[in-house]
Design an enzyme around this catalytic site. Structure first.
Site, PDB file in Angstrom:
ATOM      1  CE  LYS A  65      -3.260   2.603   2.630  1.00  0.00           C
ATOM      2  NZ  LYS A  65      -4.004   2.048   4.031  1.00  0.00           N
ATOM      3  CD  GLU A  80       9.860  -6.100   6.104  1.00  0.00           C
ATOM      4  OE1 GLU A  80      10.125  -4.780   5.462  1.00  0.00           O
ATOM      5  OE2 GLU A  80      10.232  -6.301   7.886  1.00  0.00           O
ATOM      6  N   GLY A 125      -4.143  -1.437   5.832  1.00  0.00           N
ATOM      7  CA  GLY A 125      -4.032  -3.083   5.572  1.00  0.00           C
ATOM      8  C   GLY A 125      -4.346  -4.083   5.648  1.00  0.00           C
ATOM      9  NE  ARG A 126      -4.694  -3.543  12.025  1.00  0.00           N
ATOM     10  CZ  ARG A 126      -4.451  -2.302  12.289  1.00  0.00           C
ATOM     11  NH1 ARG A 126      -3.843  -1.818  11.188  1.00  0.00           N
ATOM     12  NH2 ARG A 126      -4.573  -0.958  12.819  1.00  0.00           N
ATOM     13  CD  GLU A 186      -0.650  -3.988  12.262  1.00  0.00           C
ATOM     14  OE1 GLU A 186      -0.665  -5.194  11.883  1.00  0.00           O
ATOM     15  OE2 GLU A 186      -0.386  -2.888  11.300  1.00  0.00           O
ATOM     16  CG  HIS A 197      -3.242 -35.268  19.025  1.00  0.00           C
ATOM     17  ND1 HIS A 197      -3.120 -36.675  19.185  1.00  0.00           N
ATOM     18  CD2 HIS A 197      -4.682 -35.139  17.910  1.00  0.00           C
ATOM     19  CE1 HIS A 197      -4.546 -37.215  19.070  1.00  0.00           C
ATOM     20  NE2 HIS A 197      -5.218 -36.422  18.157  1.00  0.00           N
ATOM     21  CE  LYS A 214       5.821  -0.072   8.058  1.00  0.00           C
ATOM     22  NZ  LYS A 214       5.157  -0.612   6.957  1.00  0.00           N
TER      23      LYS A 214
HETATM   24  C1  G6Q Z   1      -1.537  -3.222   8.440  1.00  0.00           C
HETATM   25  C2  G6Q Z   1      -0.146  -2.998   8.704  1.00  0.00           C
HETATM   26  C3  G6Q Z   1       1.060  -3.326   7.821  1.00  0.00           C
HETATM   27  C4  G6Q Z   1       1.298  -3.420   7.008  1.00  0.00           C
HETATM   28  C5  G6Q Z   1       2.821  -3.883   6.588  1.00  0.00           C
HETATM   29  C6  G6Q Z   1       2.973  -3.701   4.849  1.00  0.00           C
HETATM   30  O1  G6Q Z   1      -2.607  -3.167   8.488  1.00  0.00           O
HETATM   31  O2  G6Q Z   1       0.168  -1.375   8.847  1.00  0.00           O
HETATM   32  O3  G6Q Z   1       1.448  -5.144   8.483  1.00  0.00           O
HETATM   33  O4  G6Q Z   1       0.697  -3.858   6.233  1.00  0.00           O
HETATM   34  O5  G6Q Z   1       3.048  -3.377   7.244  1.00  0.00           O
HETATM   35  O6  G6Q Z   1       2.649  -2.112   3.794  1.00  0.00           O
HETATM   36  P1  G6Q Z   1       2.647  -1.703   2.669  1.00  0.00           P
HETATM   37  O7  G6Q Z   1       1.299  -2.726   2.455  1.00  0.00           O
HETATM   38  O8  G6Q Z   1       2.810  -0.300   2.666  1.00  0.00           O
HETATM   39  O9  G6Q Z   1       3.661  -2.704   2.386  1.00  0.00           O
END
Ligand code: G6Q
Length: 543
Positions: free
Chosen positions: A210, A216, A267-268, A354, A385, A500
């Site tokens: 996003k 990463e 994002g989540r 989160e 188990h 970050k």
């Molecule tokens: C979700 C968080 C986090 C995010 C990742 C990836 O709600 O903000 O998990 O989705 O850090 O971010 P980008 O999509 O910006 O790479």
């Protein structure tokens, strides 16, 4: 009552506090009566929620209904759907955003709650539909004119967990000759293991970010681009971007196609936006992706019901609050009796913790009681188990949310000793729920089970694209309802942002080492000391 009221200031709070001194005793013979089991059942969007095995009675249920009414939980949910700026902290610098993940699936009604956001979602869906059709009829092919069979999803956090959980859940519905692999971790072995045994020529790579700036994801994108160049292939013909408009990744020249998600989708909460859509559309086909949206939309609508018995998401949220804030249980286990839901608890760990792992309210004041619980889980029967020992006899009470299906996804099953494997699976789920509740007396203390360990059971007919969408939306709504009732902002993630910044600081220091530059030990000495203790400083630079 007004919004933005802390839980302990709601009138129902004191009443529930009193009731919590003497919660319903599930261990009394006959307590878990057939009438109770039949009566304590809610439902919506193809899911039944059985909650007789919770430590509640009519008085508690009424109190929980009042808690929902007094906190205006449903009104806040509706305001969110319409586009209110929910992601904010009054009087402080904060994200100041709308929260409109529901707009991605509000595509079936003529008048959506937020016409602008749903309009944007529909536009992206149209683009995706065209792209997928081109893939199907051979309009988009590789340099050799061959079709694409594999898809690598590069993304992390919200750009990985939800989509990956859904892909795994629905792999039984995958189109023939379509496979998806995931790279998320900056651990180079993650990319290396995916690239091994991959026919790059027949692979599409979806880069999902996003912000377009996540370390990463950008690192892994470059690793995979380098692999393409080494193989003599043009990454521009294989790479697809899924990003926010205006992000650094919004550069269509570098990508075969670009799809967008918007500022107002966290994002989540983004699995039903293009973040999940492109990969899931590739794997399942467009129509099955739309079925996911249909299930999610139906559950979003069920979440508007003010009667908690008709609103499984709200009821699950309230039962969670009862266990957490009133009965003092600190964690909750999500236990899907479905191997396909293997990664669903991982998605919920993020989505829930989160969102609701917060200590200040929406006015920036310290919250007096508990907010989000620790969420964890694994599929049953495997978990039985393993850690169920602690669930039954440990000193900590862990409320459980069981998820099950009446039918299996695939054909293969057989009767053995009079029952199918699917029946064995569901029987185990129900048996666990009852045993945790009722316990077992035994003269041998080591074989006695205290009982009164609460659980709920979510049941649907079959794990399909529709029910997966509904389940996803049910938990999303549960999480936001809890956030509303706790009066917290469930939509920002300062703790993740901090990570970050911290990583970048270390990386700049390590970069200095690579450049053999001057080391300024006075700046963040703790970092240098840690690098040294970890054995990561080259010898000549250790003083
Ligand atoms: C979700 C968080 C986090 C995010 C990742 C990836 O709600 O903000 O998990 O989705 O850090 O971010 P980008 O999509 O910006 O790479």
């Amino acid at each position: 009552m007004a919004w933005n009221t802390n839980l302990d200031e709601l009138p129902a709070y004191e009443k529930l506090k009193k009731l919590a001194r003497n919660p319903f005793d599930l261990t009394v013979p006959g307590a878990l009566s057939p009438e109770r089991i039949k009566g304590y059942k809610a439902g919506g969007a193809g899911f039944d929620l059985l909650f007789a095995t919770q430590r509640i009675d009519e008085a508690v249920l009424n109190g929980l209904q009042q808690l929902a009414d007094q906190s205006c939980a449903v009104d806040q949910f509706l305001a969110m759907k319409r586009g209110a700026v929910m992601n904010r902290i009054d009087g402080y610098d904060s994200e100041e955003r709308q929260v409109l993940h529901t707009a991605c699936r509000d595509i079936f009604q003529e008048t959506p709650y937020n016409a602008e956001a749903t309009g944007q979602a529909k536009e992206e869906l149209e683009k995706l539909k065209t792209f997928l059709a081109e893939l199907d009829r051979g309009g988009v092919v590789n340099e050799q004119g061959e079709s694409f069979t594999d898809y690598v999803n590069i993304g992390i956090g919200g750009s990985d967990l939800g989509p990956r959980a859904i892909y795994q859940a629905l792999s039984a519905y995958s189109l023939e000759n379509r496979r998806v692999l995931f790279i998320s971790n900056v651990d180079p072995d993650d990319a290396a293991s995916v690239l091994k045994n991959l026919d790059l020529a027949r692979t599409l790579v979806g880069v999902v970010s996003k912000s377009g700036s996540t370390l990463e994801t950008l690192t892994n994108e470059e690793i995979v681009r380098a692999a393409y160049r080494e193989a003599g292939l043009d990454p521009g013909k294989h790479f697809v971007a899924i990003t926010g408009q205006g992000s650094p990744m919004n550069n269509p020249d570098r990508y075969l196609r670009s799809f967008f998600m918007y500022d107002y989708i966290g994002g989540r909460f983004s699995a039903t936006s293009m973040v999940g859509a492109v990969m899931l559309g590739f794997a399942l086909g467009y129509d099955d992706f739309i079925k996911i949206l249909r299930g999610a939309d139906d559950m979003d609508r069920a979440a508007e019901d003010r009667d908690i018995r008709n609103n499984p998401a709200l009821l699950l949220a309230l039962l969670g609050i009862w266990n957490h804030n009133f009965l003092n249980c600190e964690t909750v286990a999500v236990l899907p009796y479905s191997q396909a839901l293997l990664r669903f608890p991982a998605h919920l760990q993020q989505c829930d913790m989160e969102s609701n792992g917060k200590s200040v309210n929406r006015q920036g004041e310290k919250i007096p009681g508990f907010t989000g619980p620790i969420v964890w889980g694994e599929p049953g029967t495997n978990g039985q188990h393993a850690f169920y020992q602690l669930l039954h006899q440990g000193t900590t009470v862990v409320p459980a949310e069981f998820i099950g299906f009446r039918q299996s996804q695939r054909e293969l099953d057989m009767q053995l000793k009079g029952t199918t494997s699917q029946e064995k699976l569901v029987a185990n789920l129900l048996a666990q729920s009852i045993a945790l509740a009722t316990g077992k007396k035994d003269d041998n203390p080591n074989r006695a089970f205290s009982g009164n360990r609460p659980s709920s059971v979510l049941l649907s007919d079959k794990l399909t694209p529709y029910s997966m969408g509904a389940l996803l939306a049910l938990y999303e709504a549960k999480i936001v309802f809890q956030g509303f009732i706790w009066n917290i902002n469930s939509f920002d993630q300062e703790g993740v942002q901090l990570g970050k910044v911290l990583a970048n600081r270390f990386l700049q220091q390590m970069n200095t080492l690579h450049q053999a530059g001057e080391i300024d030990r006075g700046k963040h000495p703790e970092n240098w000391a840690m690098l040294e203790a970890a054995g990561l400083l080259p010898h000549q630079q250790v003083d």
